[in-house]
Design a protein around this motif. Structure first.
Motif, PDB file in Angstrom:
ATOM      1  N   ALA A   1      21.611  80.707  78.133  1.00  0.00           N
ATOM      2  CA  ALA A   1      20.391  80.251  78.794  1.00  0.00           C
ATOM      3  C   ALA A   1      20.060  78.807  78.453  1.00  0.00           C
ATOM      4  O   ALA A   1      19.399  78.115  79.233  1.00  0.00           O
ATOM      5  CB  ALA A   1      19.219  81.161  78.418  1.00  0.00           C
ATOM      6  N   PHE A   2      20.516  78.329  77.298  1.00  0.00           N
ATOM      7  CA  PHE A   2      20.112  76.991  76.866  1.00  0.00           C
ATOM      8  C   PHE A   2      20.896  75.888  77.572  1.00  0.00           C
ATOM      9  O   PHE A   2      20.272  74.967  78.121  1.00  0.00           O
ATOM     10  CB  PHE A   2      20.201  76.895  75.344  1.00  0.00           C
ATOM     11  N   PRO A   3      22.231  75.902  77.610  1.00  0.00           N
ATOM     12  CA  PRO A   3      22.929  74.874  78.394  1.00  0.00           C
ATOM     13  C   PRO A   3      22.538  74.900  79.874  1.00  0.00           C
ATOM     14  O   PRO A   3      22.540  73.858  80.534  1.00  0.00           O
ATOM     15  CB  PRO A   3      24.414  75.239  78.211  1.00  0.00           C
ATOM     16  N   ARG A   4      22.182  76.063  80.366  1.00  0.00           N
ATOM     17  CA  ARG A   4      21.801  76.183  81.781  1.00  0.00           C
ATOM     18  C   ARG A   4      20.437  75.555  82.066  1.00  0.00           C
ATOM     19  O   ARG A   4      20.225  74.968  83.126  1.00  0.00           O
ATOM     20  CB  ARG A   4      21.802  77.670  82.177  1.00  0.00           C
ATOM     21  N   ASN A   5      19.509  75.666  81.128  1.00  0.00           N
ATOM     22  CA  ASN A   5      18.139  75.207  81.372  1.00  0.00           C
ATOM     23  C   ASN A   5      17.780  73.898  80.675  1.00  0.00           C
ATOM     24  O   ASN A   5      16.759  73.290  81.007  1.00  0.00           O
ATOM     25  CB  ASN A   5      17.153  76.292  80.931  1.00  0.00           C
ATOM     26  N   PHE A   6      18.592  73.479  79.712  1.00  0.00           N
ATOM     27  CA  PHE A   6      18.336  72.219  79.007  1.00  0.00           C
ATOM     28  C   PHE A   6      19.557  71.314  79.158  1.00  0.00           C
ATOM     29  O   PHE A   6      20.174  70.899  78.174  1.00  0.00           O
ATOM     30  CB  PHE A   6      18.036  72.481  77.527  1.00  0.00           C
TER      31      PHE A   6
END
Length: 329
Positions: free
Chosen positions: A293-298
């Motif tokens: 979720a983090f590389p996708r949203n940040f």
């Protein structure tokens, strides 16, 4: 504590509804993922009733004891008729539940909008509410939850970023700057003296406050820690203009002092705490980077540009900590 295992990242709508139904509710099939990255939070429709909020806890962040301490603080605040969204308890008084690999809790849905932090009336009311909160928060300490301090938010964050994330071209500048930052933070703490640490919300920004019926409802105590009271006040101050912040502070503290005594020495900590939050935020993103979720949203994180801008912001904080602290008018 659970392993930080892939099933947390693959939590499905069916599993969410099965978990909620394991507590005796009947889901109507409606489910909405809410804006949360540290944990997974969903609004779940319930047959013939108001939807519930289901919060699934990230493994390896908090122990069961630490989660229950957060819940206990919310219950104490709720018992004093303070506007918090506390977790629901079952007939046995339990509020932390287990389903398969997942720990979760349930909350009532509460609507509202963000407070207007430029409105003196909103700031005054927020100060009143936080004064009452902190009377409860200082009644007893957390036993299991950690403190917000220079080691956990500052030194540990710098060590992680300097070792694994900062680009080699910026590493020397980052380490030199952060060494100076820690020295300045320590000077701020020394100037404040032996200020009291109490149980605080810990992440008291406008996004965690729902304004409804002229009342601020506080949500998401996930970052509750032992910290100086000013940790819950400084994030209510907006803008870069010092005079504007002085006026905002005056409204907040005037309301606060109706119920609790604000220690003005803590104003020495405002920029130090802001700096620690910035260091901790970058380290939080770094620690979660393996969560898809983090590389996708940040997408902007961990780029050369990001780290360059981060260093510039930290340099501004170094200058800010050299300035006299805000004063009570």
């Amino acid at each position: 504590m659970q392993d930080n295992s892939q099933p947390f990242y693959q939590l499905t709508p069916d599993t969410v509804m099965d978990a909620v139904e394991s507590r005796g509710y009947l889901c109507d099939g409606r489910i909405l993922a809410l804006n949360s990255y540290e944990n997974r939070v969903y609004q779940v429709g319930i047959e013939d009733e108001t939807p519930l909020i289901a919060k699934f806890y990230r493994p390896n962040r908090w122990s069961d004891e630490q989660i229950l301490e957060e819940h206990q603080l919310c219950f104490e605040l709720d018992e004093q008729e303070l506007p918090v969204v506390a977790p629901l308890r079952d007939e046995q008084g339990e509020s932390l539940f287990q389903f398969q690999e997942y720990r979760f809790s349930l909350y009532p849905r509460r609507g509202g909008r963000a407070p207007e932090l430029g409105d003196p009336d909103h700031l005054y009311r927020l100060g009143q509410t936080l004064g009452r909160f902190h009377l409860v928060g200082q009644a007893q300490p957390f036993q299991s939850r950690p403190a917000l301090d220079i080691q956990t938010y500052g030194l540990n964050s710098i060590e992680l970023i300097g070792r694994d994330f900062i680009p080699s071209s910026l590493r020397e500048a980052y380490l030199s700057l952060t060494s100076d930052l820690i020295a300045s933070i320590e000077r701020c703490y020394a100037a404040a003296g032996d200020v009291r640490r109490i149980r605080v919300h810990g992440d008291c920004h406008g996004g965690n406050i729902l304004w409804r019926d002229d009342t601020p409802n506080f949500v998401d105590f996930d970052d509750a820690r032992m910290a100086p009271a000013v940790q819950d006040l400084w994030m209510l101050l907006t803008g870069d203009d010092r005079q504007q912040q002085q006026l905002q502070l005056a409204e907040v503290v005037e309301g606060y002092n109706e119920f609790a005594d604000f220690d003005p020495r803590e104003l020495h900590l405002v920029e130090a705490l802001r700096t620690l939050r910035m260091l901790h935020y970058s380290a939080w993103l770094a620690r979660r980077w393996e969560d898809p979720a983090f590389p996708r949203n940040f997408t902007w994180f961990n780029t050369e540009r990001y780290w360059g801008e981060h260093i510039l912001q930290l340099r501004e904080q170094l200058s800010a900590m050299q300035e006299p602290p805000l004063q009570l008018l």
